[in-house]
Design a protein around this motif. Structure first.
Motif: not given
Lengths: 209, 107
Positions: B6-8, B14-15, B77-80, B26-28
């Motif tokens: 799995s990955a986020a 947020s991740v 998923v909800p963010e920060r 992975v930051s986007a």
């Protein structure tokens, strides 16, 4: 109702009747499928809603703690602390057949209790609680992932089924019924004109004699 | 049977939480990056991808092609900054699609 352009023959009549009975059976089956799917879907969507509500609350909480930790420790040392995370056993991923839709099923493997895998010297205690909360949350997150996907897939399939049922119920079946009626009437009409012709001929012959 | 990793994907703040659970993150910084990241992860065999709501919403059309197979699963998923309501909205739209009406109480 529109009548399919067919030759009004007996063969066509038998064929259409056969098609009608198949369509009627198909319609009934699809209708049953629709009912059962709605029931299954309701179970999934309820669970979905419940899980999402839970997760939105808990995840928000954990994220809040995490940003506090990040504010205290700085981005770099936070990443460093989380680099060695032992709880990375991938979850068990299988597929489940729900009304011939293959939906995912994900079960998190029981986590081995590692506790916290980073040193306490340079980390904030906010990180500890965020870390533990997140690890507790993971099985739920996996379940939500599977359930929500199942809902997506079931919803699509149900829409397709509904279209099929409607097409059969409002287009195909009435059209076939109209065709059958048209052919029967045409055949009866032919029959009558035949009888009349025979009677006329008989009259003519009687006059000649 | 099979194991998917799995990955986020999402903005960094947020991740970062997901890395605590040992998940690749992975930051986007924008939707385009997120889309690239998701496609790349899918190709690499990641079966479960947590994507933050804001990107999931923007990429709705792009993610449709993953909708009709069991895997990959892409979960908004909800963010920060807290839940944006996209997840709930998705539940309701599924409901309307399937049943024809929303039978949950509007709350």
């Amino acid at each position: 109702m529109r009548v399919a352009t067919v030759n009004p023959t007996r063969m066509e009549l038998t064929k259409t009747k056969k098609r009608l009975s198949t369509a009627a059976r198909g319609h009934k089956l699809l209708k049953d499928k629709q009912d059962e799917m709605a029931r299954q879907f309701m179970i999934y969507i309820r669970r979905n809603k419940q899980l999402r509500e839970e997760i939105e609350a808990l995840l928000g909480d954990a994220m809040g703690k995490m940003s506090l930790a990040e504010a205290e420790m700085g981005k770099v040392s936070l990443e460093e602390a989380l680099m060695i995370s032992a709880n990375s056993a991938p979850p068990e991923c299988t597929e489940k057949n729900v009304m011939s839709v293959r939906v995912p099923e994900i079960t998190a493997k029981p986590q081995i209790e590692h506790g916290i895998t980073y040193g306490f010297a340079f980390t904030s205690e906010k990180l500890d609680s965020a870390y533990l909360a997140m690890n507790e949350l993971m099985p739920k997150l996996y379940e939500l992932a599977a359930v929500e996907k199942a809902c997506d897939m079931l919803a699509d399939e149900m829409e397709r089924t509904r279209r099929r049922v409607n097409a059969l119920e409002y287009i195909m079946i009435p059209e076939m019924k109209a065709t059958i009626k048209f052919i029967t009437m045409k055949l009866e009409d032919n029959e009558r004109s035949n009888t009349v012709r025979l009677m006329k001929i008989k009259d003519n012959l009687a006059k000649q004699a | 049977m099979s194991e998917y990793r799995s990955a986020a994907v999402g903005s960094h703040s947020s991740v970062v939480l997901f890395s605590a659970a040992g998940i690749k993150t992975v930051s986007a910084e924008n939707a385009k990056d997120a889309e690239k990241a998701v496609n790349k992860l899918v190709k690499e065999g990641y079966g479960i991808i947590f994507l933050t709501e804001n990107y999931a919403k923007e990429l709705e059309n792009e993610l449709k092609r993953y909708r009709n197979t069991a895997y990959p699963v892409i979960l908004p998923v909800p963010e920060r900054s807290g839940p944006g309501g996209y997840g709930m909205q998705k539940i309701n739209s599924n409901m309307e699609k399937a049943i024809g009406t929303n039978i949950f109480d509007k709350d």
